[in-house]
Design a protein around this motif. Structure first.
Motif, PDB file in Angstrom:
ATOM      1  N   MET A   1       0.842  -1.172   0.000  1.00  0.00           N
ATOM      2  CA  MET A   1       0.000   0.000   0.000  1.00  0.00           C
ATOM      3  C   MET A   1       0.886   1.233   0.000  1.00  0.00           C
ATOM      4  N   LEU A   2       0.581   2.133  -0.875  1.00  0.00           N
ATOM      5  CA  LEU A   2       1.282   3.411  -0.925  1.00  0.00           C
ATOM      6  C   LEU A   2       0.598   4.363   0.050  1.00  0.00           C
ATOM      7  N   VAL A   3       1.363   4.997   0.921  1.00  0.00           N
ATOM      8  CA  VAL A   3       0.823   5.946   1.885  1.00  0.00           C
ATOM      9  C   VAL A   3       1.361   7.326   1.548  1.00  0.00           C
ATOM     10  N   LEU A   4       0.450   8.282   1.349  1.00  0.00           N
ATOM     11  CA  LEU A   4       0.821   9.639   0.991  1.00  0.00           C
ATOM     12  C   LEU A   4       0.259  10.622   2.012  1.00  0.00           C
ATOM     13  N   THR A   5       0.924  11.730   2.189  1.00  0.00           N
ATOM     14  CA  THR A   5       0.419  12.814   3.018  1.00  0.00           C
ATOM     15  C   THR A   5       0.013  13.941   2.088  1.00  0.00           C
ATOM     16  N   ARG A   6      -1.226  14.397   2.206  1.00  0.00           N
ATOM     17  CA  ARG A   6      -1.746  15.475   1.385  1.00  0.00           C
ATOM     18  C   ARG A   6      -2.507  16.438   2.275  1.00  0.00           C
ATOM     19  N   LYS A   7      -2.510  17.696   1.905  1.00  0.00           N
ATOM     20  CA  LYS A   7      -3.272  18.719   2.606  1.00  0.00           C
ATOM     21  C   LYS A   7      -4.498  19.074   1.780  1.00  0.00           C
ATOM     22  N   ALA A   8      -5.458  19.759   2.408  1.00  0.00           N
ATOM     23  CA  ALA A   8      -6.644  20.196   1.677  1.00  0.00           C
ATOM     24  C   ALA A   8      -6.222  20.983   0.442  1.00  0.00           C
ATOM     25  N   GLY A   9      -6.836  20.645  -0.677  1.00  0.00           N
ATOM     26  CA  GLY A   9      -6.519  21.300  -1.941  1.00  0.00           C
ATOM     27  C   GLY A   9      -5.466  20.576  -2.754  1.00  0.00           C
ATOM     28  N   GLU A  10      -4.756  19.622  -2.164  1.00  0.00           N
ATOM     29  CA  GLU A  10      -3.733  18.869  -2.893  1.00  0.00           C
ATOM     30  C   GLU A  10      -4.350  17.600  -3.476  1.00  0.00           C
ATOM     31  N   SER A  11      -3.718  17.094  -4.532  1.00  0.00           N
ATOM     32  CA  SER A  11      -4.276  15.967  -5.278  1.00  0.00           C
ATOM     33  C   SER A  11      -3.285  14.832  -5.442  1.00  0.00           C
ATOM     34  N   VAL A  12      -3.807  13.708  -5.864  1.00  0.00           N
ATOM     35  CA  VAL A  12      -3.029  12.523  -6.221  1.00  0.00           C
ATOM     36  C   VAL A  12      -3.541  12.067  -7.581  1.00  0.00           C
ATOM     37  N   MET A  13      -2.635  11.701  -8.467  1.00  0.00           N
ATOM     38  CA  MET A  13      -3.006  11.188  -9.788  1.00  0.00           C
ATOM     39  C   MET A  13      -2.922   9.668  -9.775  1.00  0.00           C
ATOM     40  N   ILE A  14      -3.920   9.022 -10.374  1.00  0.00           N
ATOM     41  CA  ILE A  14      -3.895   7.581 -10.594  1.00  0.00           C
ATOM     42  C   ILE A  14      -3.974   7.389 -12.098  1.00  0.00           C
ATOM     43  N   GLY A  15      -2.907   6.864 -12.659  1.00  0.00           N
ATOM     44  CA  GLY A  15      -2.838   6.763 -14.111  1.00  0.00           C
ATOM     45  C   GLY A  15      -2.803   8.157 -14.716  1.00  0.00           C
ATOM     46  N   ASP A  16      -3.320   8.263 -15.944  1.00  0.00           N
ATOM     47  CA  ASP A  16      -3.311   9.543 -16.649  1.00  0.00           C
ATOM     48  C   ASP A  16      -4.601  10.332 -16.492  1.00  0.00           C
ATOM     49  N   ASP A  17      -5.669   9.674 -15.989  1.00  0.00           N
ATOM     50  CA  ASP A  17      -6.957  10.355 -16.058  1.00  0.00           C
ATOM     51  C   ASP A  17      -7.814  10.282 -14.797  1.00  0.00           C
ATOM     52  N   ILE A  18      -7.244   9.892 -13.673  1.00  0.00           N
ATOM     53  CA  ILE A  18      -7.988   9.880 -12.414  1.00  0.00           C
ATOM     54  C   ILE A  18      -7.263  10.793 -11.434  1.00  0.00           C
ATOM     55  N   VAL A  19      -8.007  11.768 -10.901  1.00  0.00           N
ATOM     56  CA  VAL A  19      -7.445  12.722  -9.947  1.00  0.00           C
ATOM     57  C   VAL A  19      -8.255  12.637  -8.658  1.00  0.00           C
ATOM     58  N   ILE A  20      -7.573  12.412  -7.551  1.00  0.00           N
ATOM     59  CA  ILE A  20      -8.211  12.410  -6.235  1.00  0.00           C
ATOM     60  C   ILE A  20      -7.701  13.631  -5.490  1.00  0.00           C
ATOM     61  N   THR A  21      -8.620  14.486  -5.069  1.00  0.00           N
ATOM     62  CA  THR A  21      -8.267  15.735  -4.399  1.00  0.00           C
ATOM     63  C   THR A  21      -8.810  15.729  -2.979  1.00  0.00           C
ATOM     64  N   VAL A  22      -7.966  16.115  -2.026  1.00  0.00           N
ATOM     65  CA  VAL A  22      -8.423  16.284  -0.642  1.00  0.00           C
ATOM     66  C   VAL A  22      -9.161  17.619  -0.607  1.00  0.00           C
TER      67      VAL A  22
END
Length: 79
Positions: A1-22
């Motif tokens: 499992m990949l664990v990332l730290t993100r703040k409100a307004g920051e995002s994570v990309m999955i592949g080229d076309d999925i964006v998950i934003t806090v």
């Protein structure tokens, strides 16, 4: 499992076309925004598990259905 730290307004990309934003973090509740193509199904995990269980149950024949099909497939008696 990949664990990332993100703040409100920051995002994570999955592949080229999925964006998950806090969107927001309050205590132990985090709001996420998910931008994905229409053909990508996105569910909360508990809903996904319920859908999987319902699909398995719907695809499983009852004992009565198996008996009826077995009877229908039985060759006719020979005279």
């Amino acid at each position: 499992m990949l664990v990332l730290t993100r703040k409100a307004g920051e995002s994570v990309m999955i592949g080229d076309d999925i964006v998950i934003t806090v969107l927001e973090a309050r205590g132990d509740v985090i709001r996420l925004g998910i931008d994905a193509p229409r053909d990508v199904r996105v569910h909360r995990e508990e809903v996904y598990r319920e859908l999987q269980a319902a699909n398995r149950e719907a695809a499983s024949p009852t004992d009565e259905a198996v008996a009826a099909l077995t009877e229908m497939l039985r060759p006719p008696p020979q005279h």
